[in-house]
Design a protein around this motif. Structure first.
Motif, PDB file in Angstrom:
ATOM      1  N   ALA A 119      43.080  47.485  53.534  1.00 28.49           N
ATOM      2  CA  ALA A 119      41.626  47.356  53.646  1.00 28.49           C
ATOM      3  C   ALA A 119      41.222  45.890  53.785  1.00 28.49           C
ATOM      4  N   GLN A 120      41.803  45.021  52.952  1.00 26.62           N
ATOM      5  CA  GLN A 120      41.458  43.604  53.048  1.00 26.62           C
ATOM      6  C   GLN A 120      41.879  43.015  54.393  1.00 26.62           C
ATOM      7  N   GLY A 162      40.486  52.709  56.799  1.00 26.77           N
ATOM      8  CA  GLY A 162      39.185  53.285  57.105  1.00 26.77           C
ATOM      9  C   GLY A 162      39.213  54.660  57.712  1.00 26.77           C
ATOM     10  N   GLY A 216      39.723  44.241  57.190  1.00 25.71           N
ATOM     11  CA  GLY A 216      38.464  43.500  57.107  1.00 25.71           C
ATOM     12  C   GLY A 216      38.590  42.122  57.726  1.00 25.71           C
ATOM     13  N   GLN A 264      37.268  45.914  52.026  1.00 27.36           N
ATOM     14  CA  GLN A 264      37.117  45.386  53.385  1.00 27.36           C
ATOM     15  C   GLN A 264      36.112  44.238  53.417  1.00 27.36           C
TER      16      GLN A 264
END
Length: 454
Positions: free
Chosen positions: A298-299, A382, A302, A78
């Motif tokens: 996750a990326q 998350g 983020g 993230q």
């Protein structure tokens, strides 16, 4: 070789990342598969049964550690997606320290309680000592397992899935050589197979470490990056522990299956083991897709891009369901012939039982796909606790089915335990997906509003 997964075509991005992870997972399966092949051929069916009887225990321990290290690096991914390099390095330092502490604890606990666990699982007397020797050596090498898993997870968090693959290929080949030397030349039996696995895994971990030090400037940690940060550690534990427990819950269910299987004797254990090894090779694609979706989501979370997450899920389903249909038909029709890789004696008795197992699982590959894609994808966003609840449904499915099968001494019932678990968990995760997407949309909108107000 780091990859920013917040840009580019999602389908191509997911395939490019998944293929190396899949190949790497297959080679990682070779650690146990080669052990099973060589032990089955040169030690015999009872040696194969001894190695196979510890499979669920290995999954309980190693699976927990794999889930834990993968969860620790969700925050790393993230932060990388958000472009916050200092915070990313701090998350890596915290993850490394937490992994070290957990490794020490898990090694001590597993080795102290192993004999009691094998007795509790009704491990057949004729394979008990070999099973105990094998699993104790594996537990003694937990640090080697964690070293590779945490470093490979860190590299994947930065979008690099190829380097861990290269080192796994090398160590898998090393494992084959060591198996042959220790089992055939030194006559160490199942102990030789265990030592080969641990040494090979340790080598792959060291290679990852050397590569990171020399070639990944983003991961060159400063002195203050190694300090425990309460907020970072809390976030990593908040995702890592549920992900690790997810594996453990699944493992407990498979241990119940193994316990009901052990009642049926060593030939049933050997047949189930051979069938499971064949299944695991083909189903690593779902595991790889799940790993990809954890990093991809996750990326993009983020970066605050929820629409791209939705597109990623759609692409993953197209890939996974197509693969499930093709491989399911192949395993159902021809899978039993792969049994000859493992079986050297009692062929007429064992292979028909392998065929029963493979037919049971092949029909339900689509639910298995859903479990891996949705669970890992949601964790990458998350959410640690919610996917673990799907694991409870999985445990219930396996446990109830295994208990009924044990009471009736039914091999077919034992083989159906995993498919029942996949159906229950998959259904639960489909419902969870819609809740999580709605909830994450609210969080991102609230975060954007807060930034504008500031």
């Amino acid at each position: 070789m780091q990859t920013d997964m917040t840009v580019g075509k999602p389908m191509k991005m997911i395939l490019d990342f998944t293929v190396p992870v899949f190949v790497g997972n297959v080679f990682q399966q070779f650690y146990n598969m080669v052990d099973a092949i060589i032990v089955g051929k040169f030690v015999g069916t009872k040696g194969l049964a001894a190695v196979g009887s510890t499979g669920t225990i290995m999954f309980l321990i190693i699976g927990f550690l794999q889930g834990l290290t993968a969860g620790f690096t969700v925050l790393t991914s993230q932060k990388f997606g958000a472009g916050r390099m200092k915070e990313m390095r701090q998350s890596v330092g915290n993850a490394a320290l937490l992994s070290l502490i957990i490794s020490v604890i898990m090694t001590a606990v597993s080795m102290l309680g192993m004999r009691h666990l094998l007795l509790f699982m009704h491990t057949p007397e004729d394979i008990f000592e070999d099973a105990y020797v094998y699993i104790m050596i594996i537990c003694g090498g937990i640090f080697a397992q964690v070293l590779y898993n945490i470093l490979a997870s860190i590299l994947r968090a930065l979008g690099n899935s190829k380097i861990p693959l290269y080192f796994l290929i090398f160590s898998a080949l090393l494992n084959i050589v060591l198996d042959l030397i220790l089992i055939i030349n030194f006559h160490l039996g199942v102990a030789g197979a265990a030592w080969a696995t641990i040494i090979s895994q340790g080598v792959s971990g060291v290679l990852c470490l050397v590569y990171i030090i020399r070639s990944v400037p983003e991961l060159r940690l400063q002195k203050d990056d190694w300090k425990f940060d309460r907020d970072i550690s809390k976030k990593e534990i908040g995702v890592g522990i549920p992900m690790g427990l997810q594996y453990s819950i699944t493992a407990i269910g498979t241990m119940m299956v193994q316990s009901s299987l052990n009642i049926l004797g060593s030939y049933a254990v050997a047949s189930f083991t051979a069938g499971n090894k064949i299944e695991q090779i083909f189903t690593q694609a779902y595991v790889a897709l799940g790993t990809t979706m954890a990093t991809y989501n996750a990326q993009n979370i983020g970066a605050g891009n929820l629409d791209r997450v939705r597109k990623g899920f759609r692409c993953a389903h197209v890939i996974g369901i197509s693969y499930a249909v093709v491989t399911g038909l192949f395993i159902f029709s021809f899978g039993k012939y792969l049994s000859y890789l493992f079986i050297s004696d009692h062929v007429a008795r064992v292979i028909p039982m392998v065929d029963i197992y493979l037919k049971c699982v092949a029909v339900f590959f689509i639910p298995l796909h859903l479990v891996n894609i949705l669970r890992n994808g949601i964790q990458g966003m998350g959410y640690g606790l919610l996917p673990m609840m799907a694991g409870v449904a999985e445990l219930a499915g396996r446990g109830i089915t295994a208990t009924i099968a044990a009471s009736r001494h039914s091999y077919f019932g034992t083989c159906m335990a995993s498919p029942v678990a996949w159906i229950l968990a998959g259904g639960f995760l489909v419902l969870m997906y819609f809740y999580v997407m709605k909830d994450m949309g609210k969080k991102l909108r609230y975060g954007q509003q807060s930034e504008h107000q500031q």
